[in-house]
Design a protein around this motif. Structure first.
Motif, mmCIF file in Angstrom:
data_model
loop_
_atom_site.group_PDB
_atom_site.id
_atom_site.type_symbol
_atom_site.label_atom_id
_atom_site.label_comp_id
_atom_site.label_asym_id
_atom_site.label_seq_id
_atom_site.Cartn_x
_atom_site.Cartn_y
_atom_site.Cartn_z
ATOM 1 N N ARG A 1 0.842 -1.218 0.000
ATOM 2 C CA ARG A 1 0.000 0.000 0.000
ATOM 3 C C ARG A 1 0.864 1.252 0.000
ATOM 4 N NH1 ARG A 1 -3.197 -2.622 3.792
ATOM 5 N NH2 ARG A 1 -2.158 -1.498 5.475
ATOM 6 N N ARG A 2 1.908 1.249 0.815
ATOM 7 C CA ARG A 2 2.762 2.450 0.902
ATOM 8 C C ARG A 2 3.497 2.722 -0.396
ATOM 9 N NH1 ARG A 2 5.321 2.259 6.930
ATOM 10 N NH2 ARG A 2 3.389 2.807 8.014
ATOM 11 N N VAL A 3 3.974 1.666 -1.014
ATOM 12 C CA VAL A 3 4.666 1.839 -2.295
ATOM 13 C C VAL A 3 3.676 2.395 -3.328
ATOM 14 C CG1 VAL A 3 5.700 0.570 -4.225
ATOM 15 C CG2 VAL A 3 6.502 0.169 -1.891
ATOM 16 N N ALA A 4 2.451 1.861 -3.319
ATOM 17 C CA ALA A 4 1.442 2.350 -4.275
ATOM 18 C C ALA A 4 1.138 3.820 -4.018
ATOM 19 C CB ALA A 4 0.177 1.499 -4.179
ATOM 20 N N GLN A 5 1.046 4.194 -2.736
ATOM 21 C CA GLN A 5 0.754 5.600 -2.414
ATOM 22 C C GLN A 5 1.839 6.526 -2.932
ATOM 23 O OE1 GLN A 5 0.340 5.451 1.825
ATOM 24 N NE2 GLN A 5 -1.787 4.733 1.739
ATOM 25 N N GLN A 6 3.095 6.119 -2.733
ATOM 26 C CA GLN A 6 4.206 6.981 -3.173
ATOM 27 C C GLN A 6 4.355 6.992 -4.680
ATOM 28 O OE1 GLN A 6 7.985 7.512 -1.112
ATOM 29 N NE2 GLN A 6 7.521 5.554 -0.131
ATOM 30 N N TRP B 1 14.363 4.778 -10.639
ATOM 31 C CA TRP B 1 13.895 4.985 -9.273
ATOM 32 C C TRP B 1 13.710 3.644 -8.595
ATOM 33 C CZ3 TRP B 1 11.279 6.859 -13.532
ATOM 34 C CH2 TRP B 1 11.409 8.236 -13.779
ATOM 35 N N ILE B 2 13.789 3.653 -7.273
ATOM 36 C CA ILE B 2 13.337 2.507 -6.489
ATOM 37 C C ILE B 2 12.437 3.056 -5.394
ATOM 38 C CG2 ILE B 2 14.028 0.664 -4.906
ATOM 39 C CD1 ILE B 2 16.605 0.432 -6.643
ATOM 40 N N VAL B 3 11.278 2.444 -5.259
ATOM 41 C CA VAL B 3 10.338 2.862 -4.221
ATOM 42 C C VAL B 3 10.170 1.726 -3.229
ATOM 43 C CG1 VAL B 3 8.048 3.794 -3.726
ATOM 44 C CG2 VAL B 3 9.109 4.248 -5.941
ATOM 45 N N THR B 4 10.358 2.043 -1.945
ATOM 46 C CA THR B 4 10.096 1.075 -0.878
ATOM 47 C C THR B 4 9.017 1.666 0.032
ATOM 48 O OG1 THR B 4 11.624 1.981 0.767
ATOM 49 C CG2 THR B 4 12.554 0.477 -0.882
ATOM 50 N N GLU B 5 8.649 0.884 1.055
ATOM 51 C CA GLU B 5 7.649 1.375 2.021
ATOM 52 C C GLU B 5 8.160 2.610 2.756
ATOM 53 O OE1 GLU B 5 9.438 -1.296 2.368
ATOM 54 O OE2 GLU B 5 10.100 -1.586 4.446
ATOM 55 N N ALA B 6 9.489 2.793 2.778
ATOM 56 C CA ALA B 6 10.058 3.888 3.564
ATOM 57 C C ALA B 6 10.342 5.132 2.743
ATOM 58 C CB ALA B 6 11.343 3.424 4.240
ATOM 59 N N ARG B 7 10.811 4.964 1.493
ATOM 60 C CA ARG B 7 11.216 6.138 0.728
ATOM 61 C C ARG B 7 11.413 5.842 -0.751
ATOM 62 N NH1 ARG B 7 17.432 7.690 1.283
ATOM 63 N NH2 ARG B 7 16.827 8.478 -0.762
ATOM 64 N N LEU B 8 11.699 6.922 -1.466
ATOM 65 C CA LEU B 8 11.973 6.797 -2.893
ATOM 66 C C LEU B 8 13.447 7.095 -3.123
ATOM 67 C CD1 LEU B 8 9.765 8.099 -5.755
ATOM 68 C CD2 LEU B 8 12.150 8.788 -5.702
ATOM 69 N N TYR B 9 14.113 6.228 -3.865
ATOM 70 C CA TYR B 9 15.510 6.431 -4.254
ATOM 71 C C TYR B 9 15.527 6.814 -5.724
ATOM 72 C CZ TYR B 9 16.288 3.663 -0.053
ATOM 73 O OH TYR B 9 16.275 3.184 1.231
ATOM 74 N N SER B 10 16.411 7.733 -6.082
ATOM 75 C CA SER B 10 16.508 8.135 -7.472
ATOM 76 C C SER B 10 17.945 7.960 -7.949
ATOM 77 C CB SER B 10 16.074 9.596 -7.610
ATOM 78 O OG SER B 10 16.349 10.056 -8.913
ATOM 79 N N SER B 11 18.101 7.505 -9.191
ATOM 80 C CA SER B 11 19.465 7.354 -9.719
ATOM 81 C C SER B 11 20.089 8.719 -9.961
ATOM 82 C CB SER B 11 19.454 6.533 -11.000
ATOM 83 O OG SER B 11 18.713 7.203 -11.979
ATOM 84 N N GLN B 12 19.229 9.743 -10.117
ATOM 85 C CA GLN B 12 19.722 11.113 -10.177
ATOM 86 C C GLN B 12 19.313 11.772 -8.880
ATOM 87 O OE1 GLN B 12 17.956 11.643 -13.813
ATOM 88 N NE2 GLN B 12 19.876 11.318 -14.893
ATOM 89 N N ALA C 1 10.342 -2.461 -3.972
ATOM 90 C CA ALA C 1 10.989 -3.425 -3.081
ATOM 91 C C ALA C 1 10.648 -3.134 -1.631
ATOM 92 C CB ALA C 1 12.505 -3.349 -3.258
ATOM 93 N N HIS C 2 11.022 -4.075 -0.770
ATOM 94 C CA HIS C 2 10.980 -3.856 0.670
ATOM 95 C C HIS C 2 12.311 -3.234 1.093
ATOM 96 C CE1 HIS C 2 7.541 -6.594 0.685
ATOM 97 N NE2 HIS C 2 8.277 -7.466 0.031
ATOM 98 N N GLU C 3 12.254 -2.404 2.118
ATOM 99 C CA GLU C 3 13.485 -1.776 2.627
ATOM 100 C C GLU C 3 14.508 -2.842 3.059
ATOM 101 O OE1 GLU C 3 15.645 1.567 3.114
ATOM 102 O OE2 GLU C 3 13.642 1.526 2.251
ATOM 103 N N CYS C 4 14.038 -4.007 3.510
ATOM 104 C CA CYS C 4 14.964 -5.060 3.962
ATOM 105 C C CYS C 4 15.767 -5.658 2.809
ATOM 106 C CB CYS C 4 14.211 -6.164 4.711
ATOM 107 S SG CYS C 4 13.076 -7.118 3.683
ATOM 108 N N GLN C 5 15.496 -5.249 1.591
ATOM 109 C CA GLN C 5 16.270 -5.728 0.437
ATOM 110 C C GLN C 5 17.421 -4.791 0.084
ATOM 111 O OE1 GLN C 5 12.188 -6.395 -1.590
ATOM 112 N NE2 GLN C 5 13.618 -7.566 -2.813
ATOM 113 N N ARG C 6 17.563 -3.724 0.857
ATOM 114 C CA ARG C 6 18.617 -2.754 0.549
ATOM 115 C C ARG C 6 19.970 -3.265 1.016
ATOM 116 N NH1 ARG C 6 18.484 2.948 3.362
ATOM 117 N NH2 ARG C 6 19.466 1.715 4.975
ATOM 118 N N ILE C 7 20.990 -3.108 0.194
ATOM 119 C CA ILE C 7 22.360 -3.364 0.626
ATOM 120 C C ILE C 7 23.175 -2.112 0.341
ATOM 121 C CG2 ILE C 7 22.262 -5.859 0.495
ATOM 122 C CD1 ILE C 7 23.151 -5.947 -2.156
#
Ligand SMILES: Nc1nc2c(c(=O)[nH]1)N(C=O)[C@@H](CNc1ccc(C(=O)N[C@@H](CCC(=O)O)C(=O)O)cc1)CN2
Ligand SMILES: Nc1ncnc2c1ncn2[C@@H]1O[C@H](COP(=O)(O)OP(=O)(O)OP(=O)(O)O)[C@@H](O)[C@H]1O
Length: 204
Positions: A28-33, A189-200, A169-175
């Motif tokens: 749900r959180r990923v969909a919201q973001q 981009w990568i969106v998790t339940e916690a935040r959005l990561y951008s390659s730029q 992804a889930h945040e627990c997949q981050r390395i």
């Protein structure tokens, strides 16, 4: 020495351990973001995936897309085997009455072939599954190289990139950091339940 990275196996086990409640909340959180991002709102044709093995469930985002009248596609393994065309993904329109079969990995995919099969370049945005990621949007997948091979052509399109790529992804997949292989395709981009990561780092 840098700390040892978790293996694919460990990362897959971590996402499988998430409770149903956490899985549902993350989806749900990923969909919201993702659902309010410009790239999603502008896209008319989107590729998703059928979640397996504890992968983040993209279906809440898919339902938003359907409600907005967007065309949604799911990956199918190309029926062609062989070096040039084999082991790539094509994308099948997800239609309400679509029949579903399982591919050779046991992953459900639409069974109808032909008219509704699209090449990735026909999509505006592709939502990509992953096993591990780093904050710079490098990705580790299941190890089949399917997404890398399918999207390899993007390497030659610096300014005109289609589809844009959104890992979910889930945040627990981050390395911490992935040293990319020459064939690895970086996600936008990568969106998790916690935040959005951008390659730029400065873009949204
Ligand atoms: N949901 C989803 N669909 C997807 C992918 C994905 O990562 N997630 N893929 C992304 O590429 C493609 C399938 N790639 C896959 C690659 C390896 C394995 C896998 O589980 N391999 C087994 C061993 C091999 C076997 O069973 O034959 C394993 O790792 O244990 C599954 C799918 C296309 N569809
Ligand atoms: N563009 C390419 N051309 C030819 N072979 C490729 C290409 N991309 C990947 N491969 C092959 O696929 C193998 C698996 O790649 P990798 O481990 O990066 O897969 P992955 O990204 O984890 O998997 P997936 O995309 O299926 O989730 C590599 O060993 C490589 O030989």
């Amino acid at each position: 020495m840098p700390p040892e990275q978790p293996s694919r196996k460990q990362l897959r086990a971590a996402r499988r351990r998430l409770s149903r409640a956490d899985q549902a909340q993350h989806a749900r959180r990923v969909a919201q973001q993702a659902g309010i991002s410009q790239v999603f709102l502008r896209a008319r044709r989107l590729g998703f995936y059928w979640p397996v093995d504890g992968e983040l469930d993209p279906s809440p985002l898919l339902r938003i897309a359907e409600r907005l009248g967007k065309q949604c596609y799911l990956p199918v393994l190309s029926p062609i085997r062989g070096k040039a065309l084999g082991n790539k993904l094509l994308f099948a329109r997800k239609l309400p009455a679509e029949r579903i079969t399982r591919n050779r990995f046991g992953i459900p995919e639409p069974s109808r072939r032909g008219r509704h099969l699209a090449q990735p370049i026909a999509l505006d945005l592709l939502v990509v599954p992953l096993v591990g990621f780093d904050p710079r949007c490098h990705r580790i997948g299941m190890g089949g190289g399917f997404y890398d091979r399918t999207l390899g052509y993007l390497r030659h399109h610096r300014h005109w990139r289609r589809p844009r790529l959104m890992g979910v992804a889930h945040e627990c997949q981050r390395i911490e950091a992935i040293s990319p292989s020459p064939w690895d395709i970086q996600l936008d981009w990568i969106v998790t339940e916690a935040r959005l990561y951008s390659s730029q780092a400065d873009a949204n």
